[in-house]
Design an enzyme around this catalytic site. Structure first.
Site, mmCIF file in Angstrom:
data_model
loop_
_atom_site.group_PDB
_atom_site.id
_atom_site.type_symbol
_atom_site.label_atom_id
_atom_site.label_comp_id
_atom_site.label_asym_id
_atom_site.label_seq_id
_atom_site.Cartn_x
_atom_site.Cartn_y
_atom_site.Cartn_z
ATOM 1 N N GLN A 185 38.617 -87.241 104.603
ATOM 2 C CA GLN A 185 39.696 -87.510 105.649
ATOM 3 C C GLN A 185 39.955 -89.194 105.814
ATOM 4 O O GLN A 185 41.029 -89.566 106.389
ATOM 5 C CB GLN A 185 39.060 -87.090 106.842
ATOM 6 C CG GLN A 185 39.270 -85.697 107.038
ATOM 7 C CD GLN A 185 40.718 -84.906 107.088
ATOM 8 O OE1 GLN A 185 41.635 -85.423 107.328
ATOM 9 N NE2 GLN A 185 40.755 -83.891 106.474
ATOM 10 N N HIS A 224 45.651 -84.325 98.145
ATOM 11 C CA HIS A 224 46.981 -83.842 99.167
ATOM 12 C C HIS A 224 46.599 -84.173 100.563
ATOM 13 O O HIS A 224 47.505 -83.893 101.734
ATOM 14 C CB HIS A 224 46.546 -82.041 99.200
ATOM 15 C CG HIS A 224 45.509 -81.514 99.771
ATOM 16 N ND1 HIS A 224 45.472 -80.815 100.960
ATOM 17 C CD2 HIS A 224 44.157 -81.611 99.333
ATOM 18 C CE1 HIS A 224 44.224 -80.211 100.957
ATOM 19 N NE2 HIS A 224 43.605 -80.835 100.131
ATOM 20 N N THR A 236 36.436 -80.559 97.485
ATOM 21 C CA THR A 236 35.406 -79.523 97.477
ATOM 22 C C THR A 236 34.643 -79.634 96.172
ATOM 23 O O THR A 236 33.382 -79.624 96.222
ATOM 24 C CB THR A 236 36.042 -77.922 97.594
ATOM 25 O OG1 THR A 236 36.636 -77.851 98.905
ATOM 26 C CG2 THR A 236 34.856 -77.078 97.403
ATOM 27 N N CYS A 252 34.537 -70.415 120.355
ATOM 28 C CA CYS A 252 34.137 -69.341 120.572
ATOM 29 C C CYS A 252 34.376 -68.749 119.002
ATOM 30 O O CYS A 252 34.829 -68.995 118.283
ATOM 31 C CB CYS A 252 35.468 -68.519 121.061
ATOM 32 S SG CYS A 252 35.064 -66.750 121.074
HETATM 33 C C1 LIG Z 1 36.325 -83.308 105.463
HETATM 34 C C2 LIG Z 1 36.644 -82.533 104.192
HETATM 35 N N1 LIG Z 1 36.301 -82.506 103.113
HETATM 36 C C3 LIG Z 1 36.469 -81.779 102.040
HETATM 37 C C4 LIG Z 1 37.443 -80.999 102.174
HETATM 38 C C5 LIG Z 1 38.083 -80.146 101.014
HETATM 39 O O1 LIG Z 1 39.067 -80.754 100.075
HETATM 40 P P1 LIG Z 1 40.011 -79.923 99.216
HETATM 41 O O2 LIG Z 1 40.637 -79.006 100.010
HETATM 42 O O3 LIG Z 1 40.656 -80.774 98.432
HETATM 43 O O4 LIG Z 1 39.118 -79.141 98.308
HETATM 44 C C6 LIG Z 1 38.589 -81.184 103.208
HETATM 45 C C7 LIG Z 1 39.613 -80.583 103.422
HETATM 46 O O5 LIG Z 1 40.174 -79.790 104.448
HETATM 47 C C8 LIG Z 1 38.048 -82.011 104.255
HETATM 48 O O6 LIG Z 1 38.778 -82.075 105.232
#
Ligand SMILES: Cc1ncc(COP(=O)(O)O)c(C=O)c1O
Length: 393
Positions: free
Chosen positions: A189, A211, A75, A339
């Site tokens: 991903q 992670h 993020t 939904c």
């Molecule tokens: C495609 C994608 N972008 C960004 C993120 C965010 O990553 P993080 O949880 O390390 O902030 C995720 C996590 O679910 C994700 O799947």
């Protein structure tokens, strides 16, 4: 397999830490506790560990360590790429898709609402593929309207976390180069599951989150192309060569590098194993559940994010309780409801797919290297068992 063994099929949400990663992290949690910014030996020892980790990540991605910046996760890396490039280059136009992760979508929507940028959504087809002709049209129109120096930001994810679609990332990158656009691809991903060669990949920014490939949570990284120098997103100390203030998550960084190293070393073997699990689940569900289908590209074995399968189930009263019933059977999977009413917030990705049928049930299974054939069979038998009476098979 009995219901006493929990089955984890939510590897796109997060993955189990590899014990070898924990082992690499432990010294940084115990004896090697110095602050990497300190110039004494305790600090220098930890600084060395961070720089070694940076070199590992850079060499796996075939790029220079100077282009890798550690962050608190995917993020933050996405936010940095988007917000700092818009800020640094004074960009007024961004292009994205409705299928992006909220780390991208909410960031861009906020900037559009604040009046900083105009946001264009690229068209997608029924399967969720990006319309490249429309992307080019949007890039061209911004140039015509704003003159030859008008640049757009394009943010399109490499592998979709819900429907497993893969972006033709090279073609999009080349299109962006042709229109002098900045290209950010959320590779959270695909990192650790596909190889990224940054010597040849035409991107300005890609990202990773530890992670998602059996590394620790709360740590990630941003690749910034050396030709795309941006201002920091987080201001503070001089850490990360003045690009990201804050004392580094040293054990996280060391763990991330170790996890990526293992992921690259074992990638072919894991890909083969995970693909065979996914193929088995698809085949067994097709046999056992009439009317089952799969969303996006997720059932295309050779052209999807192999870790994800998005299952679409026939209309049934059971659909609302699907995840709950799987949880009772000790299967951890993830929702994918189209939904968006009531307490069920639903999936913005499925809701954005043209022609999605909200009366159907949706569940995302996502696989990892620790999953077994027995777990897949148990999940399929449970799902078939749940729907058997309802569908009077
Ligand atoms: C495609 C994608 N972008 C960004 C993120 C965010 O990553 P993080 O949880 O390390 O902030 C995720 C996590 O679910 C994700 O799947």
């Amino acid at each position: 397999m009995t219901t006493t063994s929990p089955v984890y099929l939510d590897n796109a949400a997060t993955t189990k830490l590899d014990p070898a990663v924990l082992e690499a992290m432990l010294p940084l949690m115990t004896e090697q506790f110095g602050n990497p910014s300190s110039i004494h030996s305790h600090g220098r020892q930890v600084r060395t560990a961070i720089e070694k980790a940076r070199k590992t990540v850079a060499s796996l991605l075939n790029t220079s360590p100077a282009e890798i910046f550690f962050t608190s996760g995917g993020t933050e890396a996405d936010n940095t790429a988007i917000r700092s490039s818009i800020d640094t280059f004074g960009l007024t136009h961004a292009i994205t898709s409705p299928l992006e992760h909220h780390a991208v979508l909410h960031t861009l929507q906020h900037l559009a609402q604040a009046g900083t940028i105009r946001l264009s959504m690229v068209d997608i087809d029924e399967q969720g593929h990006i319309d490249l002709n429309h992307l080019e049209k949007l890039l061209r129109e911004h140039r015509i309207a704003g003159g030859p120096s008008a640049r757009s930001l394009v943010s399109l994810m490499h592998g979709n976390n819900e429907i497993a679609n893969l972006l033709p990332i090279e073609r999009v990158g080349e299109l962006c180069r042709a229109y002098d656009a900045i290209f950010h691809s959320d590779t959270v991903q695909t990192m650790g599951h596909f190889r990224h060669d940054l010597q040849t990949l035409p991107v300005d920014f890609i990202v990773g989150a530890g992670h998602k490939f059996h590394g620790p949570k709360g740590v990630g990284f941003l690749y910034v192309n050396a030709d795309t120098k941006i201002h920091p997103f987080i201001y503070g100390g001089a850490q990360e060569r003045n690009m990201r203030g804050g004392t580094e998550n040293v054990y996280g960084i060391v763990g991330l590098a170790k996890a990526l190293e293992i992921a690259y070393a074992e990638m072919d073997q894991h890909k083969q194993h995970i693909t065979s699990l996914k193929r088995r689940m698809i085949e067994r569900l097709r046999e056992g559940l009439p009317g089952v289908s799969f969303n996006g590209d997720s059932a295309n074995i050779d052209s999807s994010l192999y870790t994800v399968l998005n299952v679409s189930l026939p209309a049934s009263e059971l659909n609302d309780m699907l995840l709950f019933n799987l949880d009772i059977a000790r299967i951890s999977a993830s929702g994918g409801s189209a939904c968006s009413s009531g307490s069920n917030v639903g999936s913005h990705v499925l809701a954005a797919l043209p022609g999605i049928d909200a009366s159907r049930g949706y569940v995302r299974f996502s696989f990892g290297k620790y999953n077994t054939t027995a777990e897949i069979d148990y999940a399929v038998d449970t799902l078939v068992g749940l729907y058997q009476k309802e569908l009077t098979l």
